[in-house]
Design a protein around this motif. Sequence first.
Motif, PDB file in Angstrom:
ATOM      1  N   UNK A 123     -30.677 -31.747  -2.616  1.00 23.71           N
ATOM      2  CA  UNK A 123     -29.394 -31.052  -2.515  1.00 23.71           C
ATOM      3  C   UNK A 123     -28.709 -31.364  -1.199  1.00 23.71           C
ATOM      4  N   UNK A 124     -29.478 -31.308  -0.112  1.00 25.39           N
ATOM      5  CA  UNK A 124     -28.902 -31.632   1.197  1.00 25.39           C
ATOM      6  C   UNK A 124     -28.447 -33.089   1.234  1.00 25.39           C
ATOM      7  N   UNK A 125     -29.189 -33.973   0.571  1.00 22.06           N
ATOM      8  CA  UNK A 125     -28.774 -35.375   0.497  1.00 22.06           C
ATOM      9  C   UNK A 125     -27.432 -35.535  -0.190  1.00 22.06           C
ATOM     10  N   UNK A 148     -23.975 -36.841   1.428  1.00 21.59           N
ATOM     11  CA  UNK A 148     -23.285 -37.978   0.805  1.00 21.59           C
ATOM     12  C   UNK A 148     -21.823 -37.664   0.521  1.00 21.59           C
ATOM     13  N   UNK A 149     -21.557 -36.438   0.076  1.00 26.06           N
ATOM     14  CA  UNK A 149     -20.178 -36.026  -0.180  1.00 26.06           C
ATOM     15  C   UNK A 149     -19.383 -35.923   1.123  1.00 26.06           C
ATOM     16  N   UNK A 150     -19.971 -35.274   2.122  1.00 25.66           N
ATOM     17  CA  UNK A 150     -19.268 -35.064   3.387  1.00 25.66           C
ATOM     18  C   UNK A 150     -18.991 -36.383   4.106  1.00 25.66           C
ATOM     19  N   UNK A 151     -19.957 -37.292   4.065  1.00 24.76           N
ATOM     20  CA  UNK A 151     -19.835 -38.555   4.797  1.00 24.76           C
ATOM     21  C   UNK A 151     -19.239 -39.687   3.958  1.00 24.76           C
ATOM     22  N   UNK A 152     -18.885 -39.393   2.702  1.00 24.29           N
ATOM     23  CA  UNK A 152     -18.240 -40.365   1.807  1.00 24.29           C
ATOM     24  C   UNK A 152     -19.055 -41.650   1.665  1.00 24.29           C
ATOM     25  N   UNK A 153     -20.361 -41.518   1.602  1.00 22.38           N
ATOM     26  CA  UNK A 153     -21.245 -42.687   1.584  1.00 22.38           C
ATOM     27  C   UNK A 153     -21.010 -43.576   0.367  1.00 22.38           C
ATOM     28  N   UNK A 154     -20.824 -42.948  -0.803  1.00 20.55           N
ATOM     29  CA  UNK A 154     -20.650 -43.741  -2.021  1.00 20.55           C
ATOM     30  C   UNK A 154     -19.291 -44.441  -2.029  1.00 20.55           C
ATOM     31  N   UNK A 155     -18.270 -43.773  -1.497  1.00 24.81           N
ATOM     32  CA  UNK A 155     -16.944 -44.378  -1.400  1.00 24.81           C
ATOM     33  C   UNK A 155     -16.982 -45.579  -0.458  1.00 24.81           C
ATOM     34  N   UNK A 156     -17.567 -45.408   0.718  1.00 22.92           N
ATOM     35  CA  UNK A 156     -17.635 -46.493   1.686  1.00 22.92           C
ATOM     36  C   UNK A 156     -18.407 -47.685   1.136  1.00 22.92           C
ATOM     37  N   UNK A 157     -19.529 -47.401   0.493  1.00 24.92           N
ATOM     38  CA  UNK A 157     -20.353 -48.469  -0.080  1.00 24.92           C
ATOM     39  C   UNK A 157     -19.563 -49.248  -1.135  1.00 24.92           C
ATOM     40  N   UNK A 181     -21.053 -33.300  -6.967  1.00 17.92           N
ATOM     41  CA  UNK A 181     -22.293 -34.058  -7.145  1.00 17.92           C
ATOM     42  C   UNK A 181     -23.069 -33.373  -8.254  1.00 17.92           C
ATOM     43  N   UNK A 182     -23.311 -34.099  -9.343  1.00 15.75           N
ATOM     44  CA  UNK A 182     -23.864 -33.503 -10.557  1.00 15.75           C
ATOM     45  C   UNK A 182     -25.168 -34.210 -10.935  1.00 15.75           C
ATOM     46  N   UNK A 183     -26.242 -33.428 -11.036  1.00 15.11           N
ATOM     47  CA  UNK A 183     -27.552 -33.979 -11.394  1.00 15.11           C
ATOM     48  C   UNK A 183     -28.008 -33.526 -12.775  1.00 15.11           C
ATOM     49  N   UNK A 184     -27.317 -32.554 -13.365  1.00 12.97           N
ATOM     50  CA  UNK A 184     -27.756 -31.956 -14.627  1.00 12.97           C
ATOM     51  C   UNK A 184     -26.585 -31.845 -15.592  1.00 12.97           C
ATOM     52  N   UNK A 185     -26.895 -31.898 -16.899  1.00 13.40           N
ATOM     53  CA  UNK A 185     -25.853 -32.003 -17.914  1.00 13.40           C
ATOM     54  C   UNK A 185     -26.209 -31.137 -19.119  1.00 13.40           C
ATOM     55  N   UNK A 186     -25.190 -30.761 -19.849  1.00 12.57           N
ATOM     56  CA  UNK A 186     -25.396 -29.974 -21.063  1.00 12.57           C
ATOM     57  C   UNK A 186     -26.232 -30.777 -22.053  1.00 12.57           C
ATOM     58  N   UNK A 187     -27.280 -30.142 -22.578  1.00  9.42           N
ATOM     59  CA  UNK A 187     -28.148 -30.829 -23.521  1.00  9.42           C
ATOM     60  C   UNK A 187     -29.102 -31.807 -22.878  1.00  9.42           C
ATOM     61  N   UNK A 209     -29.295 -38.817 -12.664  1.00 11.72           N
ATOM     62  CA  UNK A 209     -29.895 -38.469 -13.967  1.00 11.72           C
ATOM     63  C   UNK A 209     -31.013 -37.426 -13.903  1.00 11.72           C
ATOM     64  N   UNK A 210     -30.677 -36.214 -13.471  1.00 12.16           N
ATOM     65  CA  UNK A 210     -31.643 -35.115 -13.368  1.00 12.16           C
ATOM     66  C   UNK A 210     -32.889 -35.566 -12.608  1.00 12.16           C
ATOM     67  N   UNK A 211     -32.654 -36.059 -11.392  1.00 16.25           N
ATOM     68  CA  UNK A 211     -33.739 -36.619 -10.580  1.00 16.25           C
ATOM     69  C   UNK A 211     -34.015 -35.822  -9.312  1.00 16.25           C
ATOM     70  N   UNK A 212     -33.412 -34.652  -9.170  1.00 15.33           N
ATOM     71  CA  UNK A 212     -33.586 -33.885  -7.930  1.00 15.33           C
ATOM     72  C   UNK A 212     -35.053 -33.577  -7.630  1.00 15.33           C
TER      73      UNK A 212
END
Length: 314
Positions: free
Chosen positions: A105-107, A111-120, A254-260, A279-282
């Motif tokens: 969760x902290x990761x 990642x959201x705060x530091x925009x890591x995925x956007x920068x990458x 940031x979403x790790x879980x999904x309906x169904x 993919x539900x990997x937390x």
Amino acid sequence: MSYKVLITEDIDKEGKDYLKKFGYEIKIAENIREETLIKEVKDCDAILVRMALITAKIMEAGIKLKVISKFGVGVDNIDVKEATKRGIRVTNSPESNKNTVAEYTMGLIISLAKKLFLYDRELRKGNFNIRENLSMDLEGKVLGIIGAGSIGKLVATKASKGFGMKVIEFKRNINELEESEYIEITDDLEYVFKHSDFISLHVPLTESTKNLIGEREFSLMKPEAFLINTARGEVVNNNALVEALLNNKIAGAAIDVYEGEVPSEDNPIFKLENVIVTPHTAAHTEEAMKRMSLHPAIGIQEILSGKDVSWPVN
């Protein structure tokens, strides 16, 4: 006396070795379809379950069934009410992955705060100037935690003591002694959504938490705020989430879980660039998998040997 355990989906050897040490016979289910489990449970004293649905029909077929033990925390795939009615004990493994999920969760928050995925993503396209799209510090930001159980409390500790964040915990029954310099406790859900820069969900899936977060809750959030869900997909109304993200009512998620459990390939959430999806990997680390295999095995042994139960559900 020899007991037989049905394991619905294979687990790490730590759990199986523990059961074998006490003389248990282990049966791995051929698949997790209800009709298959109905056939395979008939001579079993216990079920060790991961994601398979354990229904009333399966329990009815388990004429020797005494305990259902969950690999992990959430027991929404087990009909606990039916099990209780039939005198079948249910246990889970809340201590097995709490720190793992809290770290994850902290990761996601970082990642959201530091925009890591956007920068990458942008730098791989040759866009070095993406660095002008500034990220944010976490120190002093407000983290709202919905679900102040063992995982939520660990996230609160890591966020406040590790990053200097202010934390608001939503809790229905407040104990004023729990508050500290960095952590505020409230029973006002609206207050949490209005004042948080990040909202992290850590509630189990129940009738009262299904679609707990919807259009109204997103309308209360700051436009620069983020949602993190490592709890259960059904806690959030997916259509409302997509609408909030598309219309910039919130900054991202940031979403790790999904309906169904397994999301559909056409889920619109995957088309949005202001969302991190996993993919539900937390809880999926090597260490946590070993603990999640061992702890439900311990629960089975405790119940079948008449000992006090470490992690009872019913």
